[in-house]
Design an enzyme around this catalytic site. Structure first.
Site, short mmCIF file in Angstrom:
data_model
loop_
_atom_site.label_atom_id
_atom_site.label_comp_id
_atom_site.label_asym_id
_atom_site.label_seq_id
_atom_site.Cartn_x
_atom_site.Cartn_y
_atom_site.Cartn_z
N HIS A 123 0.88 -1.19 0.00
CA HIS A 123 0.00 0.00 0.00
C HIS A 123 0.91 1.23 0.00
O HIS A 123 1.72 1.40 -0.89
CB HIS A 123 -0.94 -0.12 1.21
CG HIS A 123 -2.09 0.84 1.26
ND1 HIS A 123 -2.43 1.70 0.25
CD2 HIS A 123 -3.02 1.08 2.25
CE1 HIS A 123 -3.50 2.41 0.59
NE2 HIS A 123 -3.86 2.06 1.81
N HIS B 179 -2.26 -2.44 -9.86
CA HIS B 179 -3.28 -1.88 -8.97
C HIS B 179 -4.49 -2.79 -8.97
O HIS B 179 -4.81 -3.41 -9.98
CB HIS B 179 -3.69 -0.48 -9.44
CG HIS B 179 -4.33 0.31 -8.36
ND1 HIS B 179 -5.67 0.21 -8.06
CD2 HIS B 179 -3.81 1.19 -7.47
CE1 HIS B 179 -5.94 1.00 -7.03
NE2 HIS B 179 -4.84 1.61 -6.66
N ASP C 9 2.28 5.60 -6.61
CA ASP C 9 3.56 5.59 -5.90
C ASP C 9 4.77 5.62 -6.82
O ASP C 9 5.87 5.94 -6.39
CB ASP C 9 3.65 4.34 -5.01
CG ASP C 9 2.59 4.37 -3.93
OD1 ASP C 9 2.48 5.41 -3.27
OD2 ASP C 9 1.88 3.37 -3.75
N1 COA Z 1 5.20 -6.65 -9.90
C1 COA Z 1 5.20 -7.90 -10.43
N2 COA Z 1 4.08 -8.63 -10.56
C2 COA Z 1 2.94 -8.10 -10.12
C3 COA Z 1 2.88 -6.82 -9.57
C4 COA Z 1 4.07 -6.08 -9.47
N3 COA Z 1 4.08 -4.85 -8.95
N4 COA Z 1 1.60 -6.55 -9.23
C5 COA Z 1 0.88 -7.63 -9.54
N5 COA Z 1 1.69 -8.57 -10.10
C6 COA Z 1 1.29 -9.88 -10.58
C7 COA Z 1 1.21 -10.86 -9.43
O1 COA Z 1 2.44 -11.51 -9.22
C8 COA Z 1 0.13 -11.78 -9.91
O2 COA Z 1 0.67 -12.66 -10.87
P1 COA Z 1 0.23 -14.19 -10.92
O3 COA Z 1 -1.25 -14.16 -11.19
O4 COA Z 1 1.07 -14.73 -12.01
O5 COA Z 1 0.56 -14.73 -9.56
C9 COA Z 1 -0.83 -10.87 -10.65
O6 COA Z 1 -0.05 -9.76 -11.08
C10 COA Z 1 -1.98 -10.38 -9.78
O7 COA Z 1 -1.46 -9.90 -8.56
P2 COA Z 1 -2.30 -9.77 -7.22
O8 COA Z 1 -1.36 -9.62 -6.07
O9 COA Z 1 -3.31 -10.85 -7.13
O10 COA Z 1 -3.07 -8.43 -7.50
P3 COA Z 1 -3.72 -7.53 -6.41
O11 COA Z 1 -4.85 -6.85 -7.04
O12 COA Z 1 -4.01 -8.31 -5.18
O13 COA Z 1 -2.53 -6.55 -6.04
C11 COA Z 1 -1.15 -4.73 -5.73
C12 COA Z 1 -2.50 -5.21 -6.23
C13 COA Z 1 -1.13 -3.21 -5.79
C14 COA Z 1 -0.96 -5.15 -4.29
C15 COA Z 1 -0.02 -5.30 -6.60
O14 COA Z 1 -0.16 -4.86 -7.91
C16 COA Z 1 1.36 -5.00 -6.05
O15 COA Z 1 1.89 -5.73 -5.22
N6 COA Z 1 2.00 -3.87 -6.53
C17 COA Z 1 3.26 -3.47 -5.99
C18 COA Z 1 3.06 -2.71 -4.71
C19 COA Z 1 2.51 -1.34 -4.96
O16 COA Z 1 2.96 -0.61 -5.82
N7 COA Z 1 1.53 -0.97 -4.14
C20 COA Z 1 0.92 0.33 -4.19
C21 COA Z 1 -0.51 0.21 -4.66
S1 COA Z 1 -1.21 1.81 -4.90
#
Ligand code: COA
Length: 379
Positions: free
Chosen positions: A225, A265, A316
């Site tokens: 987050h 996201h 971010d």
């Molecule tokens: N880098 C690499 N792979 C990513 C990724 C990232 N930043 N974000 C998502 N993915 C991939 C996951 O590994 C997953 O792949 P898989 O299906 O092969 O396992 C897929 O995309 C879906 O990810 P998931 O964690 O289920 O999506 P989510 O909706 O739960 O997660 C976030 C959303 C924001 C938590 C996620 O995109 C993330 O971790 N981003 C990085 C942290 C970040 O920037 N957070 C700030 C958000 S405003």
């Protein structure tokens, strides 16, 4: 009752809200109907707070008296300040320090510590005081840990400008003050993100505003987050220090199974509109300083992630290089996120009190059943 598990509550609608809306396919964000692009360009953070808390944009008189009421509340009690000092001297994590101190503010709030969910004005006053004091706490913490004394807040400066003044001990130039104010506008609210939801869960038990905001700060701190912004900058620095190609660095990170911070996201399927605006700012700051390397590295990573993983930057990603070029310490980026998002948290807490029902989901039980109890000495 269905036992279907909605992991991460994805797609679950749990409340009505009139505060903000995200169209994840179109890449649009609105606060109470106003496009984020218009607010970022035209409105101050104080105007946005007023919009979120009072439902409409203020006229000049309303804004002046609102801004004055915020500025009046900036100082924190000596006891609070000495706790900030102790936390800084103990090398506390800045978000943990902020969480502890905001919790402590409740003891010094002039309004009743009992929470009456129907007393909208008292809850709004508490929210306004917390919002006004958070910048003072963050700036004092950073100064204490650098061996400096805190700088008293000034009532004649705007919220953004005063924070930079307290942080650095000197008034920021116009470009920095405006850029920072815009960053605060961009982060102020974002639907039911994790920290906002945690503030709602807490307030749904009729716990108080301070307690709800304390929960939210803890939730924001995580790297998935609000903690992502500082990790983006750590990544860019690591690439730069090793003199590496950013795309190679990202490829290696993905091969290791790491996530690239600032990318992806839950709600947006396209580029986050806030990342577009902050990307432009990052480039402008680089051009003004005669070195656009942070922006260029970020663009290379963005293009690669889009092509290879279909993932676009979130808020971010470019806030990192924007803050870095403004000279803000890296571990202060997430506290700054809290300093802005508190506006949204307070708005959602007030909405929750206004139409409350305890938030209490269920888990699908997957543990054992019918176990025969064996007394302690016989196990
Ligand atoms: N880098 C690499 N792979 C990513 C990724 C990232 N930043 N974000 C998502 N993915 C991939 C996951 O590994 C997953 O792949 P898989 O299906 O092969 O396992 C897929 O995309 C879906 O990810 P998931 O964690 O289920 O999506 P989510 O909706 O739960 O997660 C976030 C959303 C924001 C938590 C996620 O995109 C993330 O971790 N981003 C990085 C942290 C970040 O920037 N957070 C700030 C958000 S405003």
């Amino acid at each position: 009752m269905s036992d279907e598990v909605k992991k991460g509550l994805e797609g679950v609608v749990v409340a009505e809200s009139a505060l903000s809306h995200i169209d994840g396919d179109a890449g649009k964000l609105i606060y109470r109907g106003y496009a984020i692009e218009d607010l970022a360009r035209e409105a101050s953070y104080e105007e946005v707070l007023y919009l979120l808390w009072h439902g409409s944009l203020p006229n000049r008189d309303e804004l002046d008296s609102f801004s004055e009421s915020m500025a009046d509340e900036r100082s924190v009690d000596e006891d609070v300040l000495s706790t900030v000092r102790r936390l800084a001297e103990a090398d506390a994590d800045p978000m943990a320090a902020l969480q502890t101190t905001v919790s402590m503010l409740s003891a010094y709030d002039p309004d009743d510590s009992e929470t009456d969910p129907e007393d909208y004005e008292a809850n709004l006053r508490k929210g306004r005081r917390i919002t006004a004091k958070i910048p003072t706490i963050i700036a004092a913490f950073d100064r204490f840990r650098n061996g400096d004394e805190p700088v008293e807040p000034r009532e004649d400066l705007g919220h953004a400008e005063n924070f930079l003044y307290m942080l650095n001990g000197e008034e920021p130039d116009e470009v920095l003050a405006e850029t920072f104010d815009m960053a605060l506008v961009l982060h102020a609210d974002h639907g039911l993100n994790a920290s906002t939801f945690s503030s709602m869960v807490t307030s749904s038990t009729l716990s108080g505003v301070h307690s709800a905001i304390t929960s939210a700060i803890g939730t924001l701190a995580g790297p998935l987050h609000g903690g992502a912004n500082q990790n983006v900058m750590k990544m860019l620095k690591e690439v730069d220090d090793a003199d590496q190609d950013p795309v190679e660095w990202v490829k290696n990170a993905l091969d290791r199974g790491d996530r690239v911070m600032g990318m992806g996201h839950r709600v947006y399927n396209v580029k986050d509109p806030r990342a577009k605006i902050l990307g432009e700012k990052s480039e402008e700051l680089g051009e003004a300083a005669g070195d656009t390397k942070w922006y260029e590295m970020s663009v290379a990573i963005e293009e690669y992630m889009q092509e290879e993983k279909g993932l676009a930057p979130n808020v971010d990603f470019y806030s990192a290089s924007t803050y870095y070029q403004m000279g803000i310490p890296i571990d202060v980026y997430t506290p700054i996120f809290a300093m802005s998002r508190v506006g949204g948290w307070v708005g959602h807490v007030l909405e929750q009190y206004d139409d409350n029902r305890l938030i209490r989901p269920r888990a699908k039980y997957v543990g054992p059943e019918n176990q025969e109890f064996v007394p302690l000495d016989e196990r």
